[in-house]
Scaffold this active site. Structure first.
Site, PDB file in Angstrom:
ATOM      1  N   ARG A  40      -4.949 -15.388   3.713  1.00  0.00           N
ATOM      2  CA  ARG A  40      -5.960 -14.565   3.048  1.00  0.00           C
ATOM      3  C   ARG A  40      -7.122 -15.392   2.510  1.00  0.00           C
ATOM      4  O   ARG A  40      -8.251 -14.906   2.463  1.00  0.00           O
ATOM      5  CB  ARG A  40      -5.316 -13.768   1.918  1.00  0.00           C
ATOM      6  CG  ARG A  40      -4.503 -12.616   2.471  1.00  0.00           C
ATOM      7  CD  ARG A  40      -3.814 -11.848   1.395  1.00  0.00           C
ATOM      8  NE  ARG A  40      -3.255 -10.617   1.936  1.00  0.00           N
ATOM      9  CZ  ARG A  40      -2.226  -9.973   1.408  1.00  0.00           C
ATOM     10  NH1 ARG A  40      -1.656 -10.440   0.303  1.00  0.00           N
ATOM     11  NH2 ARG A  40      -1.793  -8.866   1.957  1.00  0.00           N
ATOM     12  N   LYS A 206       9.726   3.204   8.978  1.00  0.00           N
ATOM     13  CA  LYS A 206       9.843   4.603   8.566  1.00  0.00           C
ATOM     14  C   LYS A 206       8.803   5.503   9.191  1.00  0.00           C
ATOM     15  O   LYS A 206       7.657   5.117   9.356  1.00  0.00           O
ATOM     16  CB  LYS A 206       9.657   4.700   7.048  1.00  0.00           C
ATOM     17  CG  LYS A 206      10.845   4.216   6.262  1.00  0.00           C
ATOM     18  CD  LYS A 206      10.538   4.346   4.794  1.00  0.00           C
ATOM     19  CE  LYS A 206      11.779   4.169   3.953  1.00  0.00           C
ATOM     20  NZ  LYS A 206      11.436   4.305   2.533  1.00  0.00           N
ATOM     21  N   GLY A 359       1.261  -5.345   7.965  1.00  0.00           N
ATOM     22  CA  GLY A 359       1.645  -6.707   7.613  1.00  0.00           C
ATOM     23  C   GLY A 359       2.693  -7.284   8.544  1.00  0.00           C
ATOM     24  O   GLY A 359       2.587  -8.436   8.982  1.00  0.00           O
ATOM     25  N   GLY A 382      -1.644  -1.209   3.606  1.00  0.00           N
ATOM     26  CA  GLY A 382      -1.842   0.172   3.145  1.00  0.00           C
ATOM     27  C   GLY A 382      -3.270   0.640   3.311  1.00  0.00           C
ATOM     28  O   GLY A 382      -3.523   1.782   3.714  1.00  0.00           O
TER      29      GLY A 382
END
Ligand code: ADP
Ligand code: MG
Length: 405
Positions: A40, A206, A359, A382
């Protein structure tokens, strides 16, 4: 509305100016308080280098971890500042405050072309509360605000959208940094108006976290290839046996309804790799999806599926991939994810625009050393999902519009 970017600001307007930059330095630290993964920090370098070259006085803010409004020494940004100093050849200063007197003094002492890293914004309770007073104090540190923290853009915090609003209220500009600009270009412009065939590949743990993404892609995508644990819930929706696989029972009706609506857009695996348990890879084998044994679980897509997915991917002009095809962390269950990654690289070489979000998917690409062989790897987990779903991100919405200069 198109947002203003740092690329729109000429060097002359940056030279000698105090430029406040919100980056995403939310990096993992090791036990010696050293940066364990500097991805990052490196991702922010295009923006920081541009500012240094233009002779700006660059003031850097970020959050790190979840200190919940309190000073937590183990979550200091000092190690990130130290790592930054190793990556650039300009002086990097650090001050253990965010908006206090010492911080203000340090910003005034900063010379043109130098960097100053301030302390973790989340040490202050006002950051996550999007406190107006804090936003104004932050805005007071700079003459211009640059938001390069795409990964935090889905949160309306004082250090993301609040400071931008305060800057604009004062008559100054809030613009997107280089990294943010790339994210908006790929996730916004490319995916908003994709060249066809447009193939999306969705996997991961999920279905529940990604159902809105499937919904939003359905009218746009020519194919949606489903793998990972997510596929199991679709198998159950088709009344196929799922053994002991991870299935989200409460999402079966939703999956059934979605399949009925999707026509031939949604493609499920043809075969899967099953094992009695995650830690028994030696007992794994490949079965067709109508034959998952009652005492086994699906942990990866099988070779027939890899071939079928590859054929779709290499024929595409636009590809979006989010979520691994199996438990790629275990070698025996990583072939599906490897296969899809290779297909993406092949599609990229053939001229397709290929975008990876999430990620774990990004980590899988890095493991395979293929990170630089696709068009774009999003840094926002997200945030990228919410953006693809078409939700407005506060950190983006709050920036100045192109018509503002
Ligand atoms: P991303 O971070 O790319 O969005 P997710 O966080 O949704 O991806 O999911 C990643 C996780 O999904 C990985 O840890 C992987 O092991 C797990 N996973 C993938 N396929 C399966 C499966 N068939 N059964 C259980 N877990 C799975
Ligand atoms: Mg994940």
């Amino acid at each position: 509305m198109e947002k203003l970017t740092l690329a729109d600001i000429p060097d002359d307007d940056l030279t000698g100016k105090r430029v406040l930059v919100r980056v995403d330095f939310n990096v993992p630290l090791d036990s010696q308080e050293r940066v364990a993964d500097d991805t990052r920090i490196r991702a922010s370098l295009p923006t920081l280098r541009r500012l240094a070259t233009a002779g700006a006085r660059t003031i850097i803010i970020s959050h790190l971890g979840r200190p919940r409004g309190k000073r937590v020494p183990e979550m200091s940004l000092r190690p990130a500042a130290r790592r930054l100093a190793e990556l650039v050849d300009v002086p990097v200063h650090f001050v253990g405050e965010t908006v206090g007197k010492q911080a203000i003094i340090a910003t005034r002492a900063l010379a043109a072309g130098e960097f100053l890293v301030l302390e973790n914004t989340r040490f202050l309770p006002g950051d996550e509360q999007n406190d107006e007073g804090l936003a104004e104090d932050l805005a007071g540190l700079g003459d211009l605000f640059v938001n390069d923290a795409f990964g935090a853009a889905h949160r309306a915090h004082a250090s993301t959208s609040g400071v931008a609003a305060a800057m604009k209220a004062r008559g100054d500009l809030a613009v997107a940094g280089e990294l943010m600009r790339r994210e908006l270009e790929y996730l916004g412009r490319t995916l908003g108006n994709p060249q066809h065939p447009f193939v999306a590949i969705l996997g991961g743990a999920k279905i529940s976290g990604k159902i809105d993404v499937i919904e939003s892609l359905l009218p746009r995508a020519d194919r949606i290839l489903v793998g990972g644990a997510m596929a199991n819930t679709f198998f159950a929706a088709r009344d196929l046996p799922t053994g002991t696989s991870l299935v989200e029972e409460d999402r079966i009706p939703m999956a059934r309804e979605l399949l009925a609506r999707a026509g031939d857009t949604v493609i499920l695996p043809l075969d899967v790799v099953v094992a009695p348990a995650l830690d028994e890879p030696e007992s794994s084998r490949t079965v067709d999806i109508d034959s998952i044994p009652t005492d086994m679980m699906a942990l990866d897509i099988g070779p027939k599926t890899v071939d079928a997915f590859t054929a779709e991917i290499v024929a595409a002009m636009t590809v979006l991939w989010n979520g691994p095809m199996g438990v790629f962390e275990v070698r025996e269950f990583s072939d599906g994810t490897r296969g899809v990654a290779r297909a993406l690289v092949e599609a990229t070489r053939a001229g397709a625009t290929t975008i990876v979000g999430g990620g774990d998917s990004a980590a899988a690409l890095t493991d395979l050393d293929l990170h630089d062989d696709v068009s774009h790897v999003s840094t926002g987990g997200g945030a990228s999902l919410e953006f693809i779903e078409g939700k407005g991100l506060p950190g983006v919405e709050s920036l100045s519009d192109r018509g503002d200069i």
